[in-house]
Design an enzyme around this catalytic site. Structure first.
Site, PDB file in Angstrom:
ATOM      1  N   GLU A   1      33.739 -24.088 -82.061  1.00 27.29           N
ATOM      2  CA  GLU A   1      34.302 -24.788 -80.909  1.00 27.29           C
ATOM      3  C   GLU A   1      33.128 -25.344 -80.127  1.00 27.29           C
ATOM      4  O   GLU A   1      32.286 -24.588 -79.620  1.00 27.29           O
ATOM      5  CB  GLU A   1      35.111 -23.819 -80.045  1.00 27.29           C
ATOM      6  CG  GLU A   1      35.719 -24.486 -78.811  1.00 27.29           C
ATOM      7  CD  GLU A   1      36.312 -23.486 -77.838  1.00 27.29           C
ATOM      8  OE1 GLU A   1      36.159 -23.686 -76.620  1.00 27.29           O
ATOM      9  OE2 GLU A   1      36.928 -22.494 -78.295  1.00 27.29           O
TER      10      GLU A   1
ATOM     11  N   CYS B   1      36.480 -23.935 -71.109  1.00 28.25           N
ATOM     12  CA  CYS B   1      36.373 -24.922 -72.182  1.00 28.25           C
ATOM     13  C   CYS B   1      37.525 -25.916 -72.154  1.00 28.25           C
ATOM     14  O   CYS B   1      37.433 -26.991 -72.752  1.00 28.25           O
ATOM     15  CB  CYS B   1      36.312 -24.235 -73.540  1.00 28.25           C
ATOM     16  SG  CYS B   1      37.641 -23.054 -73.827  1.00 28.25           S
TER      17      CYS B   1
END
Length: 509
Positions: A245, A282
């Site tokens: 990620e 995030c």
């Protein structure tokens, strides 16, 4: 040469707290990986590893006070946030234990021979087996949920894969404490300490991805760091899966009808989402498309009021603080960019929240404003004011992959009238999770969750949150024409383990 010390640092002051460890040498990384590899058989029994996962949750909960105190000292995220995150982490471990007990993740399929088929079908039996040792690279912003005891570790252990974690330098003391807790849980089930290795240091992370006994890797962090490791994983003599990620802008589209209906509520909701955790999520909304003119001005005023009332905060480390201050200053200096609430330095050790506005037309074409389409880690968002639907489509067409994409609709649009469906259709190619009339911050641990999206949000199509995250660490194997006595118990006709399976085309549970 003496090994470099690993220090725990207080982000509120920038001062070193204590030396926690030393950076691991190549030999120490090798030893950790080999110890993990040797622990594979201890995870072979599903009942044992399910019990291990539950014990890990119990041990973490029992150590809550010590762990939360250590986490707050190294991250400044606050005990309320960290207590909740630890509870989420314990829930996730128990959820994976339930998945292991159920056994559906093994994907058992049995086909008996069929000579009448064209071509004939032999006896075939398929299920999934663990890949082997998994390297986990911890994230800075979630010291529990995406670190040593987090989703990558929990799902890998659930799959039957031992783990070696590369600790994040922002919380090394906590990483050591958590590793000890998890090893204590392992010992309760006669699982060796090597099932969870922990190494510190940049070079250790490089050595880890290259180790021939590492079978897969999970990463949460920056585009630059993640891409370097992704490339290293692919360049090995035997390439391995790398589930990274890397970064996400998490765009939001606000329709004119939605603004007309509830401008103040949308502005306040956006402020809460973009400043949550000092903007260090995030899935923080980093780009918001808002109508130009009077119709969108009410939302901007609401956002201005809410963000102005937000106090200064501490980022996870001073490097991130410096990058944030420099990043927002560079963006604010671009032509036609305004700062209704100027983000930047809030003090010697803090940052202040803010947002920037820009005409959407500036983003619809390639140029110097492309910087506004890159994630800026911290409490800032970019509000792009659009004149018409063409500008919205133009901006969306230029966006990279994202973890999330959101649309704020009016009640009428949400009921199927107007452009709601067409906007959703434009957002789906951009992200792994699409939201309507919500905000992306907060990622539920649930079976239907998808935390992953097109590159650079992630390097694979998998999710790192939710039950299907376990699939990243498994590979399918089919047995053909194998005598019953030689088959794994999971694939035998009598199904002695009582597993869910597809047997000669019929789903059995």
């Amino acid at each position: 040469m003496a090994a470099a010390p690993v220090w725990s640092v207080d982000p509120r002051t920038g001062k070193q707290r204590e030396q926690v460890a030393v950076e691991a040498t190549a030999q120490e990384v090798d030893a950790a990986v080999r110890a993990a590899h040797a622990a594979r058989d201890a995870l072979a029994d599903r009942a044992v590893r399910a019990a291990f996962l539950r014990s890990a949750a119990d041990e973490l909960k029992a150590a809550e006070g010590t762990l939360v105190e250590a986490a707050d000292a190294e991250t400044a995220l606050g005990p309320v946030r960290l207590t909740g995150e630890l509870a989420r982490t314990c829930y996730q471990l128990r959820a994976f234990a339930d998945i292991v007990d159920e056994g559906e993740f093994l994907g058992v399929v049995v086909n008996h021979p069929d000579d009448t088929a064209t071509p004939p079908i032999p006896d075939l039996r398929r299920y999934k087996v663990p890949l082997g040792v998994v390297a986990v690279y911890s994230a800075s912003n979630f010291p529990f949920a995406f670190s040593v005891p987090g989703g990558d570790t929990a799902s890998a252990l659930a799959a039957g894969c031992p783990v070696v974690v590369k600790a994040h330098p922002d919380h090394p003391a906590l990483s050591e404490l958590v590793a000890k807790v998890l090893r204590r849980a392992a010992a309760r089930h006669d699982i060796p300490d090597g099932v969870l290795g922990l190494v510190h240091g940049f070079e250790a992370g490089v050595e880890l991805i290259k180790h021939p006994l590492v079978a897969a890797a999970g990463f949460t962090g920056s585009v630059r760091g993640g891409r370097a490791l992704f490339d290293a994983a692919a360049a090995r003599p035997v390439p391995i899966p790398f589930h990274g990620e890397l970064g996400s802008l998490n765009p939001v589209v606000v329709t004119e009808a939605a603004v007309t209906e509830r401008a103040e509520a949308i502005g306040a909701g956006l402020a809460g989402s973009m400043t949550l955790g000092v903007g260090q999520f995030c899935v923080k909304p980093g780009l918001v498309l808002v109508p130009a003119g009077d119709v969108g001005d009410g939302l901007v005023k609401s956002l201005t009021d809410a963000v102005s009332a937000t106090g200064a905060g501490v980022l996870l480390d001073h490097r991130m603080r410096d990058n944030f201050v420099a990043g927002v200053a560079e963006r604010a200096a671009l032509p036609d960019v305004d700062s209704p609430v100027t983000p930047g330095a809030g003090g010697e050790h803090t940052v202040s929240a803010g947002f920037l506005t820009v005409p959407a037309g500036r983003l619809a074409e390639e140029g110097e404003h492309d910087l506004l389409l890159e994630e800026c880690f911290g409490p800032v968002t970019v509000v792009a004011r659009y004149q018409d639907e063409g500008e919205v489509r133009g901006v969306l067409s230029r966006l990279p992959g994202n973890l999330t994409a959101t649309v704020q609709l009016s009640a009428e649009e949400a009921a199927g009238q107007g452009r709601g469906a067409s906007i959703l259709a434009e957002l789906v190619p951009l992200a792994g999770r699409v939201l309507v009339n919500g905000w992306p911050t907060g990622v539920a641990v649930a079976a239907a969750q998808q935390h992953g999206g097109p590159y650079p949000a992630t390097t694979s199509t998998s999710t790192s949150v939710g039950g299907t995250a376990v699939e990243r660490w498994l590979r399918p194997v089919a047995y053909q024409g194998t005598p019953e006595a030689l088959l794994p118990a999971e694939l035998r006709d009598d199904n002695p383990l009582g597993l869910p399976r597809r047997f000669n085309g019929v789903l059995e549970r």
